[in-house]
Design a protein around this motif. Structure first.
Motif, PDB file in Angstrom:
ATOM      1  N   ARG A   1     -12.980  -2.035 -11.301  1.00 53.64           N
ATOM      2  CA  ARG A   1     -12.802  -3.459 -10.981  1.00 53.64           C
ATOM      3  C   ARG A   1     -13.608  -4.372 -11.905  1.00 53.64           C
TER       4      ARG A   1
ATOM      5  N   ARG B   1       1.158  -9.290  -8.064  1.00 54.34           N
ATOM      6  CA  ARG B   1       2.411  -8.664  -7.619  1.00 54.34           C
ATOM      7  C   ARG B   1       2.837  -9.220  -6.252  1.00 54.34           C
TER       8      ARG B   1
ATOM      9  N   ALA C   1       0.828  -1.220   0.000  1.00 57.13           N
ATOM     10  CA  ALA C   1       0.000   0.000   0.000  1.00 57.13           C
ATOM     11  C   ALA C   1       0.864   1.274   0.000  1.00 57.13           C
TER      12      ALA C   1
ATOM     13  N   ALA D   1       0.548  -6.586   0.831  1.00 54.07           N
ATOM     14  CA  ALA D   1      -0.678  -6.041   0.204  1.00 54.07           C
ATOM     15  C   ALA D   1      -0.304  -5.190  -0.994  1.00 54.07           C
ATOM     16  N   MET D   2      -0.034  -5.854  -2.119  1.00 53.50           N
ATOM     17  CA  MET D   2       0.346  -5.103  -3.317  1.00 53.50           C
ATOM     18  C   MET D   2      -0.532  -5.470  -4.512  1.00 53.50           C
TER      19      MET D   2
ATOM     20  N   ASP E   1      -5.744  -1.146   3.032  1.00 54.26           N
ATOM     21  CA  ASP E   1      -6.653  -0.007   2.808  1.00 54.26           C
ATOM     22  C   ASP E   1      -7.879  -0.148   3.706  1.00 54.26           C
TER      23      ASP E   1
ATOM     24  N   GLY F   1       4.288  -0.351  -0.503  1.00 53.72           N
ATOM     25  CA  GLY F   1       4.344  -1.360  -1.573  1.00 53.72           C
ATOM     26  C   GLY F   1       4.808  -0.824  -2.913  1.00 53.72           C
TER      27      GLY F   1
ATOM     28  N   GLY G   1      -6.183  -5.622  -0.996  1.00 48.72           N
ATOM     29  CA  GLY G   1      -6.494  -4.281  -0.511  1.00 48.72           C
ATOM     30  C   GLY G   1      -6.749  -4.221   0.994  1.00 48.72           C
TER      31      GLY G   1
ATOM     32  N   ARG H   1     -12.035  -6.845 -14.178  1.00 49.71           N
ATOM     33  CA  ARG H   1     -11.364  -7.987 -13.559  1.00 49.71           C
ATOM     34  C   ARG H   1     -12.310  -9.157 -13.321  1.00 49.71           C
TER      35      ARG H   1
HETATM   36  N1  UDP Z   1      -0.217  -1.530  -4.375  1.00 47.28           N
HETATM   37  C1  UDP Z   1       1.089  -1.571  -3.960  1.00 47.28           C
HETATM   38  N2  UDP Z   1       2.062  -1.546  -4.913  1.00 47.28           N
HETATM   39  C2  UDP Z   1       1.807  -1.474  -6.235  1.00 47.28           C
HETATM   40  C3  UDP Z   1       0.432  -1.459  -6.640  1.00 47.28           C
HETATM   41  C4  UDP Z   1      -0.557  -1.502  -5.679  1.00 47.28           C
HETATM   42  O1  UDP Z   1       1.367  -1.642  -2.772  1.00 47.28           O
HETATM   43  O2  UDP Z   1       2.745  -1.457  -7.026  1.00 47.28           O
HETATM   44  C5  UDP Z   1      -1.259  -1.567  -3.340  1.00 47.28           C
HETATM   45  C6  UDP Z   1      -2.363  -0.540  -3.453  1.00 47.28           C
HETATM   46  O3  UDP Z   1      -1.932   0.693  -2.878  1.00 47.28           O
HETATM   47  C7  UDP Z   1      -3.472  -1.207  -2.670  1.00 47.28           C
HETATM   48  C8  UDP Z   1      -3.231  -2.688  -2.957  1.00 47.28           C
HETATM   49  O4  UDP Z   1      -1.918  -2.801  -3.428  1.00 47.28           O
HETATM   50  O5  UDP Z   1      -3.311  -0.949  -1.299  1.00 47.28           O
HETATM   51  C9  UDP Z   1      -4.063  -3.230  -4.113  1.00 47.28           C
HETATM   52  O6  UDP Z   1      -5.146  -3.665  -3.697  1.00 47.28           O
HETATM   53  P1  UDP Z   1      -6.296  -4.201  -4.661  1.00 47.28           P
HETATM   54  O7  UDP Z   1      -7.528  -3.641  -4.114  1.00 47.28           O
HETATM   55  O8  UDP Z   1      -5.961  -4.011  -6.096  1.00 47.28           O
HETATM   56  O9  UDP Z   1      -6.130  -5.713  -4.375  1.00 47.28           O
HETATM   57  P2  UDP Z   1      -7.194  -6.864  -4.459  1.00 47.28           P
HETATM   58  O10 UDP Z   1      -7.761  -6.950  -3.091  1.00 47.28           O
HETATM   59  O11 UDP Z   1      -8.186  -6.477  -5.506  1.00 47.28           O
HETATM   60  O12 UDP Z   1      -6.296  -8.010  -4.859  1.00 47.28           O
END
Ligand code: UDP
Length: 235
Positions: free
Chosen positions: A217, A162, A105, A157-158, A187, A132, A184, A220
Motif C-alpha cells: 500500500r 473500480r 471482494a 467493495a472493489m 474484508d 467483485g 476493503g 499509494r
Molecule cells: N476487489 C474486487 N474486484 C477486483 C479487485 C479487487 O472485488 O477486481 C476487491 C478485493 O478483493 C478487496 C477490495 O476489492 O476486497 C479492495 O480493497 P482495497 O483494500 O484495495 O480497497 P481500499 O480500501 O484500499 O480502497
C-alpha cells in the motif's frame, strides 16, 4: 455544510448529521474522499463530473483530506470513516426493514461478510450479493438481479476507482437510493483484515497501520503529497 477543496464539496459536518442527511436523499453516491480517490477524480473526467455533482456526497475519509481542509481554512468537524458510515446505514436499514445488496471482494470473503452481517443484525434484509471479480462492461446478469431485488442501499467493495466507476456507470438505471464504494470493508467485516487499534485511529494513524500490515500500500500514499501540493497551489 461543506468545505470547498479543488472544486469538490467535502462534507464537513458530523457523522451523525451525515447519516440523517443520507436518508433524506432521493438518490446519492457516498464517496470515501481520501486523497487517493480525490486525486484520481482530478485526472478522470467521468469521476470528477460525478464527484462534483449533487449526486455525490464526499466524506472526509482520510487524514490527508482533514489536513487539506485545514489548509484552506475550512476545517471539517471530524474525519469520517467509510466503514463506520456503512455500518450506520446497515444498522438503520435493519431497523427500518430496508433491503441491501453487496457487490465486491472474493466469493469466500463476501459469503463470510454476509454471514457476519446477519449475525450482527439478525433483522437485516440482504437481498443479494455478488463477488467483485467480473467484467463491468458485461455484467447484465448482476445489474438485472439488482433491479429485480430493488435494494435501498448498494455497497460496492472493489477498490478505488473500480467501485466508483461501477457506481457511476449504473447509478442512473438502478433503483437503489444509496450507493457507496467501501474499498476493503467487506474484508474487514468478514474478519480477514483488522482495523487499526482505536488509539491509532484517534490520532490519525490508521493509514500507517494499514501500510505496516500490507506494505504494497505504501506506493499509494504518494497521492497524499501530490493532493496536498495541489490544494496549496490553488489556495
Ligand atoms: N476487489 C474486487 N474486484 C477486483 C479487485 C479487487 O472485488 O477486481 C476487491 C478485493 O478483493 C478487496 C477490495 O476489492 O476486497 C479492495 O480493497 P482495497 O483494500 O484495495 O480497497 P481500499 O480500501 O484500499 O480502497
Amino acid at each position: 455544510m461543506s468545505t470547498k477543496l479543488l472544486n469538490y464539496n467535502i462534507y464537513s459536518d458530523t457523522k451523525s448529521n451525515l447519516i440523517n442527511e443520507i436518508f433524506k436523499h432521493e438518490k446519492v453516491h457516498i464517496v470515501s474522499g481520501n486523497p487517493e480517490v480525490l486525486f484520481q477524480g482530478l485526472n478522470n473526467e467521468s469521476l470528477f463530473r460525478n464527484f462534483a455533482s449533487d449526486k455525490a456526497i464526499i466524506i472526509p475519509d482520510g487524514v490527508g483530506t482533514v489536513i487539506a481542509s485545514r489548509i484552506v481554512k475550512q476545517p471539517v468537524k471530524e474525519k469520517i470513516a467509510g466503514i463506520e458510515v456503512m455500518d450506520e446505514i446497515v444498522r438503520r436499514c435493519a431497523e427500518t426493514n430496508k433491503g441491501i445488496y453487496l457487490v465486491g471482494a472474493s466469493q469466500e470473503t463476501i459469503e463470510q461478510c454476509v454471514l457476519n452481517l446477519k449475525k450482527k443484525y439478525p433483522e437485516l434484509n440482504i437481498l443479494g450479493y455478488h463477488n467483485g471479480f467480473f467484467d463491468q462492461e458485461n455484467c447484465n446478469d448482476i445489474i438485472e438481479d439488482i433491479k429485480e431485488k430493488s435494494p435501498y442501499a448498494l455497497f460496492v467493495a472493489m477498490g478505488a476507482p473500480r467501485q466508483e466507476n461501477f457506481i457511476i456507470k449504473y447509478m442512473d438505471e438502478l433503483p437503489c437510493k444509496v450507493f457507496m464504494g467501501v474499498g476493503g470493508s467487506f474484508d474487514g467485516i468478514a474478519g480477514k483484515v483488522k482495523r487499526a487499534p482505536k488509539w491509532m485511529i484517534n490520532i490519525g494513524l490508521e493509514w500507517f497501520y494499514r501500510v505496516a500490515k500490507e506494505p504494497w500500500r505504501a506506493k499509494r500514499l504518494s497521492s497524499i503529497p501530490k493532493f496536498l501540493i495541489q490544494v496549496i497551489k490553488e489556495k
